[in-house]
Design a protein around this motif. Structure first.
Motif, PDB file in Angstrom:
ATOM      1  N   VAL A  56       0.827  -1.210   0.000  1.00 31.04           N
ATOM      2  CA  VAL A  56       0.000   0.000   0.000  1.00 31.04           C
ATOM      3  C   VAL A  56       0.863   1.263   0.000  1.00 31.04           C
ATOM      4  CG1 VAL A  56      -1.725   1.335   1.282  1.00 31.04           C
ATOM      5  CG2 VAL A  56      -1.879  -1.169   1.209  1.00 31.04           C
ATOM      6  N   THR A  57       0.475   2.214  -0.845  1.00 31.38           N
ATOM      7  CA  THR A  57       1.060   3.553  -0.824  1.00 31.38           C
ATOM      8  C   THR A  57      -0.082   4.567  -0.760  1.00 31.38           C
ATOM      9  OG1 THR A  57       3.029   2.924  -2.077  1.00 31.38           O
ATOM     10  CG2 THR A  57       2.459   5.248  -2.071  1.00 31.38           C
ATOM     11  N   ILE A  58       0.108   5.586   0.058  1.00 29.24           N
ATOM     12  CA  ILE A  58      -0.862   6.673   0.199  1.00 29.24           C
ATOM     13  C   ILE A  58      -0.198   7.945  -0.308  1.00 29.24           C
ATOM     14  CG2 ILE A  58      -2.236   8.028   1.834  1.00 29.24           C
ATOM     15  CD1 ILE A  58      -2.214   5.564   3.685  1.00 29.24           C
ATOM     16  N   GLY A  59      -0.983   8.758  -1.036  1.00 31.54           N
ATOM     17  CA  GLY A  59      -0.370   9.973  -1.542  1.00 31.54           C
ATOM     18  C   GLY A  59      -1.352  10.989  -2.072  1.00 31.54           C
ATOM     19  N   VAL A  60      -0.796  11.968  -2.746  1.00 32.26           N
ATOM     20  CA  VAL A  60      -1.553  13.086  -3.297  1.00 32.26           C
ATOM     21  C   VAL A  60      -2.255  12.645  -4.583  1.00 32.26           C
ATOM     22  CG1 VAL A  60      -1.377  15.430  -4.207  1.00 32.26           C
ATOM     23  CG2 VAL A  60       0.135  14.702  -2.343  1.00 32.26           C
ATOM     24  N   LYS A  61      -3.540  12.916  -4.679  1.00 34.44           N
ATOM     25  CA  LYS A  61      -4.278  12.596  -5.894  1.00 34.44           C
ATOM     26  C   LYS A  61      -4.122  13.732  -6.898  1.00 34.44           C
ATOM     27  CE  LYS A  61      -8.760  10.983  -7.573  1.00 34.44           C
ATOM     28  NZ  LYS A  61     -10.158  10.674  -7.212  1.00 34.44           N
ATOM     29  N   CYS A  62      -3.600  13.383  -8.078  1.00 33.17           N
ATOM     30  CA  CYS A  62      -3.333  14.383  -9.110  1.00 33.17           C
ATOM     31  C   CYS A  62      -4.210  14.133 -10.336  1.00 33.17           C
ATOM     32  CB  CYS A  62      -1.868  14.321  -9.538  1.00 33.17           C
ATOM     33  SG  CYS A  62      -0.688  14.549  -8.192  1.00 33.17           S
ATOM     34  N   GLU A  63      -4.258  15.109 -11.220  1.00 32.83           N
ATOM     35  CA  GLU A  63      -4.910  14.942 -12.513  1.00 32.83           C
ATOM     36  C   GLU A  63      -3.832  14.503 -13.501  1.00 32.83           C
ATOM     37  OE1 GLU A  63      -7.710  14.562 -15.296  1.00 32.83           O
ATOM     38  OE2 GLU A  63      -8.138  15.146 -13.209  1.00 32.83           O
ATOM     39  N   PRO A  64      -3.882  13.225 -13.972  1.00 30.98           N
ATOM     40  CA  PRO A  64      -2.789  12.718 -14.806  1.00 30.98           C
ATOM     41  C   PRO A  64      -2.723  13.401 -16.170  1.00 30.98           C
ATOM     42  CG  PRO A  64      -4.146  10.922 -13.929  1.00 30.98           C
ATOM     43  CD  PRO A  64      -4.900  12.203 -13.705  1.00 30.98           C
ATOM     44  N   PHE A  65      -1.512  13.585 -16.678  1.00 25.63           N
ATOM     45  CA  PHE A  65      -1.348  13.969 -18.078  1.00 25.63           C
ATOM     46  C   PHE A  65      -1.732  12.766 -18.935  1.00 25.63           C
ATOM     47  CE2 PHE A  65       1.648  16.963 -16.080  1.00 25.63           C
ATOM     48  CZ  PHE A  65       1.269  18.150 -16.698  1.00 25.63           C
ATOM     49  N   PRO A  66      -2.363  12.988 -20.105  1.00 26.99           N
ATOM     50  CA  PRO A  66      -2.844  11.865 -20.920  1.00 26.99           C
ATOM     51  C   PRO A  66      -1.751  11.225 -21.788  1.00 26.99           C
ATOM     52  CG  PRO A  66      -3.476  13.914 -21.960  1.00 26.99           C
ATOM     53  CD  PRO A  66      -2.784  14.290 -20.674  1.00 26.99           C
ATOM     54  N   VAL A  67      -0.495  11.319 -21.341  1.00 29.18           N
ATOM     55  CA  VAL A  67       0.617  10.685 -22.058  1.00 29.18           C
ATOM     56  C   VAL A  67       1.529   9.994 -21.047  1.00 29.18           C
ATOM     57  CG1 VAL A  67       0.599  12.335 -23.971  1.00 29.18           C
ATOM     58  CG2 VAL A  67       2.051  12.773 -21.982  1.00 29.18           C
ATOM     59  N   GLU A  68       2.209   8.958 -21.515  1.00 30.70           N
ATOM     60  CA  GLU A  68       3.245   8.302 -20.719  1.00 30.70           C
ATOM     61  C   GLU A  68       4.589   8.634 -21.337  1.00 30.70           C
ATOM     62  OE1 GLU A  68       2.419   4.132 -20.504  1.00 30.70           O
ATOM     63  OE2 GLU A  68       0.615   4.415 -19.292  1.00 30.70           O
ATOM     64  N   MET A  69       5.550   8.980 -20.506  1.00 37.46           N
ATOM     65  CA  MET A  69       6.876   9.359 -20.987  1.00 37.46           C
ATOM     66  C   MET A  69       7.789   8.130 -20.924  1.00 37.46           C
ATOM     67  SD  MET A  69       6.494  12.505 -21.835  1.00 37.46           S
ATOM     68  CE  MET A  69       8.110  13.268 -21.925  1.00 37.46           C
TER      69      MET A  69
END
Length: 257
Positions: A56-69
């Motif tokens: 388990v990891t807990i963290g900040v919920k972000c709005e993902p960019f629609p690309v993978e680098m």
């Protein structure tokens, strides 16, 4: 504002979740990712705030960019398959003639993909197309490229200390309150490919396959058994012996890294 992520033992390939889980896989992925998130926090802020359990990891919920680098240091895996088919450009990046499988690029190349919705395949895309479609702003994309290169350099240095080569990997980023964060997993066998440093040059000179720690051997096993995630294809039977061999690979990377 808070995201709790549980890493399960499920495994996917060619965007298909395979019918059997891999013992300890979730724990291995979560703990490797947690280590590397901590080891790269000086490069870019990341989403992790706590890891209260091995899975388990807990963290900040972000709005993902629609690309993978995706960044590649070597011509191998899907990039080799593309090159072998005659292509001399990947995601708008030119690749010179005369390269061999598993050969190191003069400099790592960034080959992004779209971040597809569940049930759909990620697709290769060029930087120019990303900007043209407005998927990422020019200012943000410049930062994503910078962070990607620096993260890969750091990961490569840590792998080298452990007798491994970080061959290629993917990073995902998101935004919260106008700030870019590194999200999801990092430098795990699901998101990355590692070669053993010892014997790399000898195997390359002989044209032999590299000894590696990654999920690629699962994809290779599926392809050998007639499955590439295409319509009408069925996942081959996963025997207990095969499942255990996959688990052993994951555990071996965890113990090495």
């Amino acid at each position: 504002d808070i995201l709790v992520m549980l890493a399960s033992d499920r495994i996917s390939a060619f965007d298909v979740v395979l019918p059997k889980g891999i013992p300890y896989k979730g724990q291995v992925l979560n703990q490797i990712a947690s280590k590397f998130l901590d080891a790269t926090a000086d490069i870019v802020p990341n989403w992790k705030t706590a890891a209260p359990d091995p899975q388990v990891t807990i963290g900040v919920k972000c709005e993902p960019f629609p690309v993978e680098m995706i960044i590649r240091g070597y011509l191998t895996g899907s990039s080799w398959r593309t090159y072998k088919s005659g292509a001399r450009e990947i995601c708008g990046v030119p690749i010179p003639d005369g390269m061999k499988e598993h050969e190191r690029f003069p400099e790592p190349i960034i080959t992004p993909t779209t971040k597809a919705d569940q049930g759909f395949h990620d697709e290769d895309i060029s930087k120019e197309e990303i900007l043209k479609q407005g998927l990422v702003s020019e200012e943000d994309y410049a930062l994503l490229e910078k962070y990607t290169a620096e993260l890969f350099q750091r990961g490569s240095e840590i792998a080298d200390e452990k007798g491994l080569i970080l061959v290629d990997t993917k990073y995902e980023f998101g935004k919260k309150d106008g700030k870019i964060y590194l999200i999801d997993e990092i430098h795990t066998p699901d998101s990355s490919r590692y070669f053993y440093k010892e014997g790399y040059e000898e195997r390359f000179a002989k044209g032999e396959n590299q000894k590696q720690l990654s999920k690629e051997f699962v994809r290779e096993w599926l392809m050998e058994n007639g499955f590439q995630g295409k319509e009408g294809q069925e996942v081959p039977e996963m025997t207990d012996e095969f499942v255990q061999s996959v688990s052993d690979r994951y555990i071996e990377l965890y113990e090495r890294i």
